[in-house]
Design a protein around this motif. Structure first.
Motif, PDB file in Angstrom:
ATOM      1  N   THR A 151     -41.228 -33.750   3.150  1.00  3.23           N
ATOM      2  CA  THR A 151     -42.158 -32.796   2.825  1.00  3.23           C
ATOM      3  C   THR A 151     -41.656 -31.480   3.655  1.00  3.23           C
ATOM      4  O   THR A 151     -41.377 -31.491   4.804  1.00  3.23           O
ATOM      5  CB  THR A 151     -43.603 -33.018   3.336  1.00  3.23           C
ATOM      6  N   SER A 152     -42.064 -30.198   3.073  1.00  3.96           N
ATOM      7  CA  SER A 152     -41.454 -29.123   3.693  1.00  3.96           C
ATOM      8  C   SER A 152     -42.801 -28.225   3.782  1.00  3.96           C
ATOM      9  O   SER A 152     -43.552 -28.232   2.773  1.00  3.96           O
ATOM     10  CB  SER A 152     -40.490 -28.347   3.408  1.00  3.96           C
ATOM     11  N   LEU A 153     -43.139 -27.304   4.746  1.00  9.32           N
ATOM     12  CA  LEU A 153     -43.927 -26.409   4.887  1.00  9.32           C
ATOM     13  C   LEU A 153     -43.861 -25.401   3.791  1.00  9.32           C
ATOM     14  O   LEU A 153     -42.839 -24.487   3.700  1.00  9.32           O
ATOM     15  CB  LEU A 153     -44.115 -25.852   5.998  1.00  9.32           C
ATOM     16  N   GLN A 154     -44.862 -24.969   3.091  1.00 13.61           N
ATOM     17  CA  GLN A 154     -45.039 -23.897   2.058  1.00 13.61           C
ATOM     18  C   GLN A 154     -45.214 -22.619   2.908  1.00 13.61           C
ATOM     19  O   GLN A 154     -45.658 -22.617   3.891  1.00 13.61           O
ATOM     20  CB  GLN A 154     -45.869 -24.255   1.068  1.00 13.61           C
ATOM     21  N   ASP A 155     -44.688 -21.796   2.302  1.00 13.53           N
ATOM     22  CA  ASP A 155     -45.094 -20.260   2.776  1.00 13.53           C
ATOM     23  C   ASP A 155     -46.362 -20.101   3.146  1.00 13.53           C
ATOM     24  O   ASP A 155     -47.216 -20.514   2.094  1.00 13.53           O
ATOM     25  CB  ASP A 155     -44.477 -19.113   1.733  1.00 13.53           C
ATOM     26  N   GLY A 156     -46.937 -19.538   4.192  1.00 13.79           N
ATOM     27  CA  GLY A 156     -48.144 -19.407   4.524  1.00 13.79           C
ATOM     28  C   GLY A 156     -49.086 -18.177   3.523  1.00 13.79           C
ATOM     29  O   GLY A 156     -48.099 -17.351   3.174  1.00 13.79           O
ATOM     30  N   ARG A 157     -50.068 -18.243   3.403  1.00 20.05           N
ATOM     31  CA  ARG A 157     -50.780 -17.347   2.617  1.00 20.05           C
ATOM     32  C   ARG A 157     -51.851 -16.698   3.572  1.00 20.05           C
ATOM     33  O   ARG A 157     -52.606 -17.337   4.013  1.00 20.05           O
ATOM     34  CB  ARG A 157     -51.373 -17.797   1.191  1.00 20.05           C
ATOM     35  N   LEU A 158     -51.884 -15.255   3.394  1.00 17.18           N
ATOM     36  CA  LEU A 158     -52.986 -14.792   4.100  1.00 17.18           C
ATOM     37  C   LEU A 158     -54.289 -15.208   3.553  1.00 17.18           C
ATOM     38  O   LEU A 158     -54.591 -14.755   2.554  1.00 17.18           O
ATOM     39  CB  LEU A 158     -52.901 -13.155   4.286  1.00 17.18           C
ATOM     40  N   THR A 159     -55.232 -15.793   4.406  1.00 15.90           N
ATOM     41  CA  THR A 159     -56.587 -15.990   3.982  1.00 15.90           C
ATOM     42  C   THR A 159     -57.488 -14.858   3.983  1.00 15.90           C
ATOM     43  O   THR A 159     -58.453 -14.884   3.571  1.00 15.90           O
ATOM     44  CB  THR A 159     -57.077 -17.312   4.747  1.00 15.90           C
ATOM     45  N   GLN A 160     -57.101 -13.846   4.798  1.00 14.28           N
ATOM     46  CA  GLN A 160     -57.876 -12.669   4.677  1.00 14.28           C
ATOM     47  C   GLN A 160     -58.075 -11.991   3.617  1.00 14.28           C
ATOM     48  O   GLN A 160     -56.735 -11.559   2.777  1.00 14.28           O
ATOM     49  CB  GLN A 160     -57.518 -11.630   5.962  1.00 14.28           C
ATOM     50  N   ILE A 161     -59.094 -11.720   2.814  1.00 15.60           N
ATOM     51  CA  ILE A 161     -59.008 -10.993   1.576  1.00 15.60           C
ATOM     52  C   ILE A 161     -59.411  -9.252   2.006  1.00 15.60           C
ATOM     53  O   ILE A 161     -60.298  -9.064   2.900  1.00 15.60           O
ATOM     54  CB  ILE A 161     -60.276 -11.344   0.936  1.00 15.60           C
ATOM     55  N   GLN A 211     -49.823 -16.890   8.275  1.00 12.50           N
ATOM     56  CA  GLN A 211     -48.766 -15.735   7.820  1.00 12.50           C
ATOM     57  C   GLN A 211     -47.506 -16.497   7.340  1.00 12.50           C
ATOM     58  O   GLN A 211     -47.297 -17.535   7.624  1.00 12.50           O
ATOM     59  CB  GLN A 211     -48.333 -14.683   8.729  1.00 12.50           C
ATOM     60  N   SER A 212     -46.828 -15.828   6.415  1.00 11.57           N
ATOM     61  CA  SER A 212     -45.560 -16.673   5.950  1.00 11.57           C
ATOM     62  C   SER A 212     -44.392 -16.732   6.864  1.00 11.57           C
ATOM     63  O   SER A 212     -44.531 -15.895   7.927  1.00 11.57           O
ATOM     64  CB  SER A 212     -45.019 -15.919   4.691  1.00 11.57           C
ATOM     65  N   VAL A 213     -43.428 -17.278   6.619  1.00 10.48           N
ATOM     66  CA  VAL A 213     -42.297 -17.642   7.577  1.00 10.48           C
ATOM     67  C   VAL A 213     -41.533 -16.147   7.734  1.00 10.48           C
ATOM     68  O   VAL A 213     -41.492 -15.638   8.888  1.00 10.48           O
ATOM     69  CB  VAL A 213     -41.211 -18.646   7.130  1.00 10.48           C
ATOM     70  N   ASP A 214     -41.730 -15.398   6.605  1.00 15.79           N
ATOM     71  CA  ASP A 214     -41.014 -14.213   6.723  1.00 15.79           C
ATOM     72  C   ASP A 214     -41.576 -13.007   7.531  1.00 15.79           C
ATOM     73  O   ASP A 214     -40.803 -12.456   8.380  1.00 15.79           O
ATOM     74  CB  ASP A 214     -40.792 -13.656   5.195  1.00 15.79           C
ATOM     75  N   ASP A 215     -42.876 -13.239   7.516  1.00 18.42           N
ATOM     76  CA  ASP A 215     -43.854 -12.223   8.333  1.00 18.42           C
ATOM     77  C   ASP A 215     -43.601 -12.591   9.633  1.00 18.42           C
ATOM     78  O   ASP A 215     -43.536 -11.921  10.731  1.00 18.42           O
ATOM     79  CB  ASP A 215     -45.248 -12.293   7.780  1.00 18.42           C
ATOM     80  N   LEU A 216     -43.744 -13.833  10.002  1.00 14.02           N
ATOM     81  CA  LEU A 216     -43.689 -14.194  11.337  1.00 14.02           C
ATOM     82  C   LEU A 216     -42.102 -14.023  12.087  1.00 14.02           C
ATOM     83  O   LEU A 216     -42.313 -13.577  13.264  1.00 14.02           O
ATOM     84  CB  LEU A 216     -43.685 -15.769  11.517  1.00 14.02           C
ATOM     85  N   VAL A 217     -41.308 -14.069  11.222  1.00 15.92           N
ATOM     86  CA  VAL A 217     -39.781 -13.984  12.005  1.00 15.92           C
ATOM     87  C   VAL A 217     -39.839 -12.480  11.901  1.00 15.92           C
ATOM     88  O   VAL A 217     -39.006 -11.765  13.035  1.00 15.92           O
ATOM     89  CB  VAL A 217     -38.736 -14.270  10.966  1.00 15.92           C
ATOM     90  N   ASP A 218     -40.293 -11.782  10.820  1.00 15.50           N
ATOM     91  CA  ASP A 218     -40.076 -10.042  10.966  1.00 15.50           C
ATOM     92  C   ASP A 218     -40.857  -9.357  12.166  1.00 15.50           C
ATOM     93  O   ASP A 218     -40.583  -8.302  12.407  1.00 15.50           O
ATOM     94  CB  ASP A 218     -40.578  -9.432   9.683  1.00 15.50           C
ATOM     95  N   ARG A 219     -41.687 -10.000  12.817  1.00 17.29           N
ATOM     96  CA  ARG A 219     -42.359  -9.427  13.915  1.00 17.29           C
ATOM     97  C   ARG A 219     -41.716  -9.248  14.870  1.00 17.29           C
ATOM     98  O   ARG A 219     -42.058  -8.269  15.742  1.00 17.29           O
ATOM     99  CB  ARG A 219     -43.599 -10.392  14.383  1.00 17.29           C
ATOM    100  N   HIS A 220     -40.559  -9.666  14.967  1.00 14.61           N
ATOM    101  CA  HIS A 220     -39.775  -9.673  16.304  1.00 14.61           C
ATOM    102  C   HIS A 220     -38.547  -8.670  16.140  1.00 14.61           C
ATOM    103  O   HIS A 220     -37.691  -8.534  16.842  1.00 14.61           O
ATOM    104  CB  HIS A 220     -38.922 -11.074  16.662  1.00 14.61           C
ATOM    105  N   GLN A 221     -38.416  -8.327  14.672  1.00 18.18           N
ATOM    106  CA  GLN A 221     -37.388  -6.960  14.518  1.00 18.18           C
ATOM    107  C   GLN A 221     -36.158  -7.409  14.863  1.00 18.18           C
ATOM    108  O   GLN A 221     -35.321  -6.759  15.502  1.00 18.18           O
ATOM    109  CB  GLN A 221     -37.799  -5.938  15.171  1.00 18.18           C
ATOM    110  N   LEU A 222     -35.353  -8.444  14.278  1.00 22.55           N
ATOM    111  CA  LEU A 222     -34.161  -8.893  14.437  1.00 22.55           C
ATOM    112  C   LEU A 222     -33.246  -7.956  13.562  1.00 22.55           C
ATOM    113  O   LEU A 222     -33.532  -7.555  12.816  1.00 22.55           O
ATOM    114  CB  LEU A 222     -33.804 -10.390  14.133  1.00 22.55           C
ATOM    115  N   HIS A 223     -32.014  -7.357  14.487  1.00 22.84           N
ATOM    116  CA  HIS A 223     -31.236  -6.644  13.728  1.00 22.84           C
ATOM    117  C   HIS A 223     -30.255  -7.029  12.870  1.00 22.84           C
ATOM    118  O   HIS A 223     -30.070  -6.709  11.616  1.00 22.84           O
ATOM    119  CB  HIS A 223     -30.541  -5.803  14.940  1.00 22.84           C
ATOM    120  N   ASN A 224     -29.611  -8.336  13.200  1.00 23.87           N
ATOM    121  CA  ASN A 224     -28.653  -8.983  12.245  1.00 23.87           C
ATOM    122  C   ASN A 224     -29.472  -9.694  11.039  1.00 23.87           C
ATOM    123  O   ASN A 224     -30.271 -10.528  11.207  1.00 23.87           O
ATOM    124  CB  ASN A 224     -28.118 -10.009  12.952  1.00 23.87           C
ATOM    125  N   ARG A 225     -29.257  -8.975   9.968  1.00 24.37           N
ATOM    126  CA  ARG A 225     -29.988  -9.669   8.562  1.00 24.37           C
ATOM    127  C   ARG A 225     -29.615 -11.174   8.377  1.00 24.37           C
ATOM    128  O   ARG A 225     -30.311 -11.869   7.987  1.00 24.37           O
ATOM    129  CB  ARG A 225     -29.748  -8.655   7.623  1.00 24.37           C
TER     130      ARG A 225
END
Length: 563
Positions: free
Chosen positions: A82-92, A312-326
């Motif tokens: 079982t793996s975690l699905q990408d989070g979805r914003l519950t805020q409408i 939030q999705s994994v991409d949004d959580l990771v992008d909060r820290h603004q990593l330079h190396n893609r």
């Protein structure tokens, strides 16, 4: 080999025969970057068994058994069950509805119809009402349409707006010239025109018109089964009568102002309307609209949850820290998405691996392009980790250390199954055993402190956990001691306890104030005689009845020597 190389000691030969770790990792990565050779087994083996127990042929799923590398770190399977699905914003997001391509026209297209045709249509729709009410509707509609026909414009909507009835402060009753009878007729006719979608009013115009019985006329003229089904469900919904009326009124008002049907309702429209009209009753209608299928199934169950920003999705959580190396950023996203099985684990992994690990590494060495960290970078990272961003010392560094310690072995394990995906990131782990030497002691002390601060489940647990507070003189009773003499005597009030009979400290209790029955006197002032009464009272108190409205703490009753 020692003889050929002419080394005097065997340790000198070992320097040339021992493979360095960096060379080994380079050769290993080079090997896995090459084309994978299919496994070949002897014909004597069963193909299903080989596929089940082979890592190279079946590198995903339950066949990947985890390998324990130490007593602290467990290498996780290449593909967990079982793996975690990408989070979805519950805020409408609140947004007004778009203009529909086909606006609802329950009685047909009425833009080109004459006044007499519309009046006849109104008479047919209100055939079941009284003759006077039907006559008022017909006369009011005829006068309204004739009044609009005298204004400039191509359509009735343009003429309505030309009169100024769409603005705040103007009402349809102003066209009655002060006649109360025509005021009532024009107001009723305007409500019918709104329900027939003959005129599209603004919210100010609808509020100023205040058409009577509009919540009954709108569903009847809409020719839509959804409003009737919504009303039926709302009658069974556990909500007050006022909340039920408010939900129906605002639902009709929103559909009229926005010019849409109930089936065209999007999730952002109720949130947008509820934000503009607090306490409008949309919160009661939200779960019903979701159960009816008007709102999609992925929306939250309540309006309150729809207003709160959720996972939030994994991409949004990771992008909060603004990593330079893609590339490293994509590696962390894929790793965290595979490793996290719940949102709490996901949030901790993002915090420990992104903010506390790689973000600091990029600040130390912006050109770092892989996970092979030099000793200087590792030491600088550990020193930076000891201090928080506000300059205070970091108390707990075990979380980042354990996350990084699991990150590197996981990549090594997964590279055996998927070398084309994980092989290039295999490197030596920067966390040594010395960094986690006293981790088990810190964890044990933390658990002991948590157990010590945990409140007891009931009073008996407190009594068993506090042997030092046992009652004096060896009596087995609760820590409440009370003496009472005969009524009217000099010592009828509770006497001060002597130092030898001092009651122990009262245990912590959250609840109502205990009411005690003390001594041989009951609450009615009648005296109890015999020792059986006191014993019976103790048994009642032990069962939580008799007079103490608290947990079962029996009370010792000490009789006066004169009684």
């Amino acid at each position: 080999m020692q003889t050929i190389l002419r080394h005097a000691h065997l340790s000198t030969t070992a320097l040339y025969t021992t493979v360095r770790l960096d060379d080994l990792l380079d050769r290993l990565a080079e090997h896995y970057r090459g084309p994978a050779e299919p496994a070949r087994w002897s014909a004597t083996y069963d193909a299903d068994d080989m596929r089940r127990y082979s890592v190279t042929d079946s590198a995903v799923g339950p066949s990947m058994r985890p390998h324990v590398t130490s007593n602290r770190i467990r290498c996780h399977a290449a593909e967990p069950a079982t793996s975690l699905q990408d989070g979805r914003l519950t805020q409408i997001v609140p947004e007004p509805p778009p203009v529909p391509d086909r606006p609802p026209r329950p009685l047909g297209e009425l833009s080109s119809t004459t006044v007499d045709q519309i009046v006849a249509l109104v008479a047919d729709e209100f055939a079941d009402v009284s003759r006077n009410a039907r006559a008022d509707c017909k006369h009011g509609m005829r006068r309204l349409l004739h009044r609009l026909a005298a204004e400039p414009g191509q359509t009735r909507q343009e003429r309505w707006e030309g009169v100024g009835l769409s603005h705040a402060g103007r009402a349809i009753a102003d066209l009655a010239d002060g006649d109360p009878k025509w005021r009532s007729r024009l107001t009723r006719a305007a409500g019918i025109a709104f329900a027939m979608r003959l005129i599209h009013p603004t919210e100010d115009a609808l509020r100023a018109t205040n058409a009577p019985q509009y919540t009954e006329k709108f569903p009847a003229l809409s020719r839509d089964p959804l409003p009737a089904a919504f009303r039926t469900r709302l009658q069974r919904h556990p909500v007050s009568a006022g909340g039920r009326k408010s939900a129906i009124r605002h639902r009709c008002r929103a559909l009229t102002v926005y010019g849409i049907g109930l089936a065209d309702l999007t999730p952002g429209v109720p949130v947008y309307y509820a934000n503009a009209h607090p306490g409008c009753g949309i919160a009661s209608a939200w779960p019903l609209l979701r159960d009816m299928g008007v709102l999609p199934a992925w929306v939250p169950h309540t309006l309150q949850d729809a207003r709160v920003r959720g996972r939030q999705s994994v991409d949004d959580l990771v992008d909060r820290h603004q990593l330079h190396n893609r590339e490293v950023r994509d590696l962390l996203v894929n790793y965290i998405r595979r490793r996290a099985v719940d949102y709490g684990t996901l949030d901790n992994l993002v915090r420990n691996l992104d903010r506390h690990f790689w973000k600091i590494v990029e600040e130390i060495n912006p050109d770092q392009a892989n996970l092979r960290l030099g000793e200087e970078i590792v030491q600088a990272w550990k020193e930076r980790l000891l201090v928080r961003q506000d300059g205070k010392p970091r108390q707990h560094i075990d979380g980042p250390f354990l996350a990084v310690r699991a990150f590197y072995p996981d990549l090594q394990t997964w590279s055996a199954a998927e070398p084309e995906r994980w092989g290039r990131w295999v490197a030596s782990c920067p966390i040594r055993d010395a960094d986690l030497r006293w981790f088990h002691i810190r964890r044990r002390r933390l658990q002991e402190r948590m157990a010590a601060n945990r409140p007891p489940a009931n009073a008996s647990d407190w009594w068993r956990s506090s042997p030092s507070t046992s009652p004096p003189n060896g009596t087995a009773c609760a820590p409440y001691w009370t003496w009472r003499n005969e009524p009217g005597s000099a010592s009828s009030s509770p006497s001060a306890a002597s130092p030898g009979n001092a009651p122990p400290a009262r245990p912590p209790f959250v609840g109502p104030t205990p009411r005690l029955r003390t001594g041989p006197w009951d609450q009615q002032g009648h005296r109890r005689t015999g020792t059986s009464d006191a014993r019976g009272e103790q048994r009642l108190l032990a069962m939580g009845r008799g007079g103490v409205e608290t947990p079962a703490w029996p009370v010792c009753v000490a009789r006066n020597s004169s009684s």
